[in-house]
Design a protein around this motif. Structure first.
Motif, short mmCIF file in Angstrom:
data_model
loop_
_atom_site.label_atom_id
_atom_site.label_comp_id
_atom_site.label_asym_id
_atom_site.label_seq_id
_atom_site.Cartn_x
_atom_site.Cartn_y
_atom_site.Cartn_z
N THR A 20 -65.84 -41.25 29.03
CA THR A 20 -66.31 -40.41 27.93
C THR A 20 -65.19 -39.66 27.22
OG1 THR A 20 -66.66 -38.54 29.45
CG2 THR A 20 -68.53 -40.04 29.07
N THR A 21 -64.07 -39.41 27.96
CA THR A 21 -63.00 -38.59 27.37
C THR A 21 -61.63 -39.07 27.84
OG1 THR A 21 -64.48 -36.66 27.42
CG2 THR A 21 -62.13 -36.23 27.08
N ILE A 22 -60.72 -39.10 26.89
CA ILE A 22 -59.30 -39.27 27.22
C ILE A 22 -58.66 -37.89 27.10
CG2 ILE A 22 -57.12 -40.39 26.64
CD1 ILE A 22 -58.77 -42.54 25.19
N ASN A 23 -58.15 -37.36 28.19
CA ASN A 23 -57.50 -36.05 28.17
C ASN A 23 -56.00 -36.25 27.97
OD1 ASN A 23 -59.91 -34.35 28.98
ND2 ASN A 23 -59.83 -35.75 30.73
N ALA B 104 -61.05 -41.93 20.20
CA ALA B 104 -60.22 -43.13 20.30
C ALA B 104 -61.04 -44.38 20.04
CB ALA B 104 -59.57 -43.21 21.67
N LEU B 105 -62.31 -44.33 20.44
CA LEU B 105 -63.30 -45.39 20.19
C LEU B 105 -64.66 -44.69 20.09
CD1 LEU B 105 -62.27 -48.28 22.65
CD2 LEU B 105 -62.14 -48.34 20.14
N PRO B 106 -65.65 -45.35 19.58
CA PRO B 106 -66.97 -44.69 19.49
C PRO B 106 -67.44 -44.19 20.86
CG PRO B 106 -66.98 -46.71 18.21
CD PRO B 106 -65.70 -46.70 18.96
N GLY B 107 -67.74 -42.92 20.94
CA GLY B 107 -68.22 -42.32 22.18
C GLY B 107 -67.14 -41.89 23.15
N ILE B 108 -65.87 -42.13 22.83
CA ILE B 108 -64.76 -41.72 23.72
C ILE B 108 -63.92 -40.69 22.99
CG2 ILE B 108 -62.73 -42.46 25.02
CD1 ILE B 108 -63.94 -45.19 25.31
N THR B 109 -64.10 -39.43 23.40
CA THR B 109 -63.42 -38.31 22.74
C THR B 109 -61.96 -38.25 23.16
OG1 THR B 109 -65.49 -37.07 22.72
CG2 THR B 109 -63.45 -35.81 22.42
N LEU B 110 -61.10 -37.95 22.21
CA LEU B 110 -59.69 -37.68 22.50
C LEU B 110 -59.54 -36.16 22.51
CD1 LEU B 110 -56.95 -39.00 23.00
CD2 LEU B 110 -56.55 -38.98 20.53
N LYS B 111 -59.25 -35.62 23.70
CA LYS B 111 -59.27 -34.17 23.87
C LYS B 111 -57.90 -33.67 24.36
CE LYS B 111 -61.90 -30.58 26.30
NZ LYS B 111 -63.00 -30.34 27.28
N PRO B 112 -57.30 -32.73 23.62
CA PRO B 112 -57.69 -32.32 22.27
C PRO B 112 -57.38 -33.42 21.26
CG PRO B 112 -55.59 -31.33 22.88
CD PRO B 112 -56.06 -32.06 24.08
N GLU B 113 -57.90 -33.26 20.05
CA GLU B 113 -57.63 -34.27 19.04
C GLU B 113 -56.13 -34.37 18.82
OE1 GLU B 113 -59.87 -33.00 15.66
OE2 GLU B 113 -58.46 -31.42 15.11
N ALA B 114 -55.67 -35.56 18.43
CA ALA B 114 -54.23 -35.83 18.41
C ALA B 114 -53.76 -36.22 17.02
CB ALA B 114 -53.91 -36.95 19.39
N GLY C 164 -64.08 -48.52 14.91
CA GLY C 164 -64.91 -47.32 15.08
C GLY C 164 -64.14 -46.09 15.49
N VAL C 165 -62.84 -46.08 15.29
CA VAL C 165 -62.03 -44.89 15.61
C VAL C 165 -62.40 -43.79 14.63
CG1 VAL C 165 -59.69 -43.97 15.82
CG2 VAL C 165 -60.17 -46.36 16.47
N VAL C 166 -62.59 -42.58 15.17
CA VAL C 166 -62.91 -41.43 14.33
C VAL C 166 -61.62 -40.65 14.07
CG1 VAL C 166 -64.26 -39.32 14.11
CG2 VAL C 166 -65.24 -41.31 15.31
N PHE C 167 -61.26 -40.52 12.80
CA PHE C 167 -60.00 -39.87 12.44
C PHE C 167 -60.11 -39.33 11.02
CE2 PHE C 167 -59.81 -44.11 10.79
CZ PHE C 167 -59.15 -44.00 9.59
N ARG C 168 -59.13 -38.59 10.64
CA ARG C 168 -59.01 -38.12 9.26
C ARG C 168 -57.53 -38.11 8.89
NH1 ARG C 168 -59.96 -33.55 12.36
NH2 ARG C 168 -58.51 -31.81 12.09
N GLU C 169 -57.26 -38.40 7.63
CA GLU C 169 -55.88 -38.38 7.15
C GLU C 169 -55.50 -36.95 6.79
OE1 GLU C 169 -54.42 -41.80 4.86
OE2 GLU C 169 -56.54 -42.37 4.64
N THR C 170 -54.24 -36.66 6.87
CA THR C 170 -53.73 -35.31 6.63
C THR C 170 -52.42 -35.40 5.87
OG1 THR C 170 -53.27 -33.19 7.76
CG2 THR C 170 -52.43 -35.18 8.80
N PRO C 171 -52.02 -34.35 5.15
CA PRO C 171 -50.78 -34.41 4.35
C PRO C 171 -49.54 -34.65 5.21
CG PRO C 171 -52.14 -32.58 3.64
CD PRO C 171 -52.77 -33.09 4.90
N ARG C 172 -48.53 -35.11 4.56
CA ARG C 172 -47.24 -35.41 5.21
C ARG C 172 -46.74 -34.21 5.99
NH1 ARG C 172 -41.58 -35.31 3.92
NH2 ARG C 172 -40.51 -37.27 4.51
#
Length: 305
Positions: free
Chosen positions: A204-207, A161-171, A135-143
């Motif tokens: 709720t959040t990983i800072n 990082a997991l459903p309902g746990i925001t990675l702030k800022p996105e990494a 359930g990790v929320v991510f997107r692929e990006t160019p090299r």
């Protein structure tokens, strides 16, 4: 004549004495006479007479090949260097200053001429499937290629990082780093938080303090490249909970509270998922965060502090 004939008749019956008179030695010759000379015996091992310098015939020295004509043995790989003629070990002359090899610890990022490590298509695809199953929320990006070895062959940007746990800022990370983070959170951090800090609610959040960034270790000007520059690392500064409570990462070796126990637990458990864990007790550069990375070492060696 009659007398002569009578004497002749008596001669056959007469006998001579067995021994005759021995003449006496003269007084001056009374000493024992020397024994008869015996033939001279030669010793069993007789040394040949050494010729004198005048008697020795002139000997010409054998013709020796010139030093340049004698083949020299070639050293084999791994053989020690030949000893010097005077019997002392001598170091080879030091190269000029401008020709001395520069150690990696003394080089800048530009001088090291590093390249981006390629990633296997199959391994990346398997990793992506595992992230999706968790359930990790991510997107692929160019090299990403920022030069000097900084970059990621197949980067992803993680927002949860997991459903309902925001990675702030996105990494921005490599997939294996995001997968280790998700497994650590699910297997160790969330269970530890529910036991140690139940009144704070759920995480709720990983800072995070740092993900991908092109730099050397600890931001130095020279030395080895950071695993952040390859997408292999993430720094965790704090955790936020549902009831508005933050647990900041700081030195908690002597903290006997449940919060201290929570941080020490998740730090120790990090080495089950990451190959490097550096906490605030390791050095001054990490006194405000947890450094986690997935660098590969020989023999599967891990470093956790």
């Amino acid at each position: 004549m009659a007398v002569l004939l009578a004497a002749l008749a008596l001669l056959p019956g007469a006998r001579l004495p067995r021994t005759g008179p021995v003449p006496q030695a003269k007084p001056e010759a009374a000493t024992e006479a020397p024994a008869a000379p015996q033939p001279e015996k030669k010793p069993e091992t007789e040394e040949a007479p050494k010729p004198t310098a005048e008697a020795q015939p002139e000997q010409k020295p054998e013709t020796m090949p010139a030093a340049s004509e004698v083949p020299m043995p070639q050293p084999k790989p791994g053989d020690p260097p030949p000893a010097s003629p005077n019997g002392k070990d001598e170091l080879p002359p030091a190269p000029p200053e401008d020709q001395k090899p520069i150690e990696p610890g003394e080089q800048t990022l530009e001088e090291q001429r590093l390249t981006i490590e390629p990633e296997s298509e199959a391994d990346h695809a398997d990793c992506i499937k595992e992230l999706q199953s968790l359930g990790v929320v991510f997107r692929e990006t160019p090299r990403i290629d920022d030069g000097n070895g900084c970059g990621i062959d197949k980067p992803i940007i993680v927002s949860q990082a997991l459903p309902g746990i925001t990675l702030k800022p996105e990494a921005t990370l490599r997939c294996p780093t995001a997968l280790a983070l998700a497994r650590w959170m699910k297997g160790s951090v969330m269970p530890a938080a529910s036991v140690a800090l139940p009144e704070s609610g759920e995480i709720t959040t990983i800072n995070q303090a740092s993900a991908y960034i092109c730099r050397l270790r600890n931001g130095a000007e020279t030395g080895k490249i950071s695993e952040h520059a390859r997408g292999n690392a993430i720094d965790i500064a704090s955790f936020s909970f549902g009831k508005g409570v933050d647990v900041a990462i700081r030195s908690r070796r002597e903290d006997s509270s449940l919060t201290g126990a929570f941080q020490r637990t998740v730090s120790a458990a990090g080495c089950l998922y990451f190959t490097t864990v550096l906490d605030p007790e390791s050095d001054v550069a990490h006194e405000t965060h947890l450094h986690l990375d997935v660098i590969k070492r020989k023999g599967g060696y891990r470093y956790c502090h």
